[in-house]
Design a protein around this motif. Structure first.
Motif, short mmCIF file in Angstrom:
data_model
loop_
_atom_site.label_atom_id
_atom_site.label_comp_id
_atom_site.label_asym_id
_atom_site.label_seq_id
_atom_site.Cartn_x
_atom_site.Cartn_y
_atom_site.Cartn_z
N LEU A 1 0.83 -1.16 -0.03
CA LEU A 1 -0.05 -0.01 0.05
C LEU A 1 0.71 1.13 0.01
N ASN A 2 2.17 1.00 0.52
CA ASN A 2 3.01 2.43 0.49
C ASN A 2 3.86 2.21 -0.59
N GLY A 3 3.68 1.39 -1.40
CA GLY A 3 4.62 1.44 -2.85
C GLY A 3 5.71 0.41 -2.48
N HIS A 4 5.78 -0.59 -1.48
CA HIS A 4 6.93 -1.45 -1.22
C HIS A 4 7.10 -2.35 -2.29
N GLY B 1 8.65 -6.45 -2.16
CA GLY B 1 9.08 -7.15 -1.18
C GLY B 1 8.79 -6.44 0.11
N LEU B 2 10.05 -6.51 1.04
CA LEU B 2 9.69 -5.53 2.13
C LEU B 2 10.88 -4.50 2.03
N ASN B 3 11.02 -3.83 0.73
CA ASN B 3 11.51 -2.61 0.47
C ASN B 3 10.86 -1.38 0.59
N GLU B 4 10.92 -0.83 1.96
CA GLU B 4 9.84 0.20 2.36
C GLU B 4 10.24 1.40 1.71
N PRO B 5 9.53 2.51 1.75
CA PRO B 5 9.76 3.80 1.17
C PRO B 5 11.14 4.27 1.79
N GLY B 6 12.03 4.79 1.17
CA GLY B 6 13.44 5.46 1.57
C GLY B 6 14.41 4.21 1.25
N SER B 7 14.16 2.92 0.83
CA SER B 7 15.09 2.04 0.40
C SER B 7 16.06 2.57 -0.75
N PRO B 8 17.19 2.31 -0.70
CA PRO B 8 18.17 2.67 -1.84
C PRO B 8 17.80 1.94 -2.93
N PHE B 9 17.72 2.43 -4.28
CA PHE B 9 17.61 1.89 -5.18
C PHE B 9 18.72 0.66 -5.50
N ASP B 10 19.83 0.91 -4.96
CA ASP B 10 20.88 -0.05 -5.27
C ASP B 10 20.97 -1.06 -4.02
N SER B 11 19.92 -1.26 -3.22
CA SER B 11 20.05 -2.27 -2.08
C SER B 11 20.02 -3.59 -2.46
N GLU C 1 5.01 1.10 9.85
CA GLU C 1 3.74 1.14 10.55
C GLU C 1 2.65 0.53 9.64
N THR C 2 2.42 1.26 8.31
CA THR C 2 1.61 0.80 7.34
C THR C 2 1.88 -0.72 7.02
N THR C 3 2.94 -1.31 6.86
CA THR C 3 3.14 -2.67 6.52
C THR C 3 2.54 -3.57 7.91
N LYS C 4 2.97 -2.94 9.22
CA LYS C 4 2.61 -3.84 10.15
C LYS C 4 1.16 -3.91 10.41
N THR C 5 0.49 -2.79 10.20
CA THR C 5 -1.05 -2.67 10.11
C THR C 5 -1.64 -3.66 9.18
N TYR C 6 -0.93 -3.69 8.05
CA TYR C 6 -1.56 -4.39 7.04
C TYR C 6 -1.36 -6.03 7.35
N PRO D 1 5.33 -9.39 12.97
CA PRO D 1 7.01 -9.31 12.95
C PRO D 1 7.19 -7.82 12.74
N LYS D 2 8.47 -7.39 13.56
CA LYS D 2 8.82 -5.90 13.07
C LYS D 2 9.89 -5.79 12.11
N LYS D 3 10.57 -6.98 11.78
CA LYS D 3 11.75 -6.99 10.67
C LYS D 3 11.37 -8.05 9.65
N GLY D 4 12.10 -7.97 8.67
CA GLY D 4 12.11 -8.78 7.61
C GLY D 4 13.34 -8.97 7.07
N MET D 5 13.58 -10.03 6.07
CA MET D 5 14.51 -10.23 5.15
C MET D 5 14.08 -9.94 3.85
N THR D 6 14.77 -9.21 2.77
CA THR D 6 14.13 -9.14 1.52
C THR D 6 15.15 -8.81 0.50
N MET D 7 14.84 -9.30 -0.55
CA MET D 7 15.71 -9.18 -1.63
C MET D 7 15.80 -7.58 -1.91
N GLY D 8 16.91 -6.77 -2.34
CA GLY D 8 16.97 -5.34 -2.24
C GLY D 8 16.38 -4.96 -3.72
N LEU D 9 16.19 -3.61 -3.88
CA LEU D 9 15.74 -3.29 -4.88
C LEU D 9 16.78 -3.40 -6.14
#
Ligand code: GLP
Length: 240
Positions: free
Chosen positions: A135-138, A140-150, A159-164, A174-182
């Motif tokens: 809903l916030n454009g993420h 995977g779990l690359n939340e807003p502000g994630s670097p494009f080269d992550s 919070e948006t993701t946790k609420t969802y 969960p408060k944290k995750g593992m994700t492939m980077g952008l």
């Protein structure tokens, strides 16, 4: 970007399954990046039906899960691994050794992330990466502000993701995750982004037609040379 709009999510799911099956027929050793959540469910059901009808063979396909939740046993019914096994993988003829998951139970999750990157490289990279959009454009779990080269890494959930995610986890989100980077995602040779439903309409319009910005991680897909987008009418309703 090639954007296709379908009448409803069932048709979208069937078309997405046909797209994936056709990629497997062209390359039986396809390396396929898989997603969890609501988005792919119709598509996965159709892929299982196609497999059962003998229309597609997964025996040489390799899969990589896009993300995983931390602080959760991998056997938890809503871990990404369990979701993928239950909604898709257990019904197909993919050998277990060809299925790859982020290992959230590793004593050293950071090195598990690095090992995942190396495994993706070892198999020659991802041929087709499936994606949904948060809903916030993420992605995977690359939340807003994630670097494009992550790269594949440990991230904090917003919070948006946790609420969802409370729909699955109740109070123990969960408060944290593992994700492939952008950066990892953008190296896939081909991408298929899917979204359905009115709730995604605004973010889909921003991601596909707005400025490319780390504030909307999915906007980076505008720079991918081979990205197909499949939407239902509701998710497409705010596109200019
Ligand atoms: C979740 C997942 C994403 C998924 C997205 C959309 O947090 N980590 O990979 O694409 O959010 O979820 P849904 O398909 O349920 O809308």
């Amino acid at each position: 970007m090639k954007i296709f709009v379908y009448e409803n999510r069932e048709i979208l799911g069937k078309e997405a399954a046909k797209f994936i099956a056709s990629a497997i027929r062209k390359n039986p050793k396809l390396v396929l990046g898989l997603i969890t959540g609501e988005t792919p469910l119709e598509c996965y059901k159709e892929l299982v039906r196609m497999y059962q009808r003998g229309e597609v063979d997964f025996s040489q396909v390799k899969t990589f899960a896009l993300d995983e939740y931390l602080e959760l046993p991998l056997s938890h019914p809503y871990s990404c691994k369990s979701q993928l096994l239950e909604t898709l993988l257990r019904y197909l003829n993919i050998p277990h050794k060809n299925m790859h998951f982020l290992d959230a139970s590793s004593p050293n999750p950071a090195s598990a992330c690095q090992a995942y990157e190396e495994e993706i490289k070892r198999v020659g990279g991802i041929d087709l990466q499936l994606l949904g959009i948060g809903l916030n454009g993420h992605l995977g779990l690359n939340e807003p502000g994630s670097p494009f080269d992550s790269r594949t890494r440990i991230v904090e959930l917003t919070e948006t993701t946790k609420t969802y995610l409370a729909r699955y986890f109740g109070e123990r989100v969960p408060k944290k995750g593992m994700t492939m980077g952008l950066g990892t995602i953008m190296e896939a040779r081909e991408i298929l982004l899917m979204a359905h439903g009115q709730a995604k309409a605004d973010i889909v319009a921003k991601a596909l037609k707005g400025p490319v910005t780390t504030k909307v991680p999915a906007s980076i897909l505008q720079r991918h040379p081979a990205c197909t987008v499949m939407l239902d009418k509701a998710a497409a309703s705010r596109l200019p």
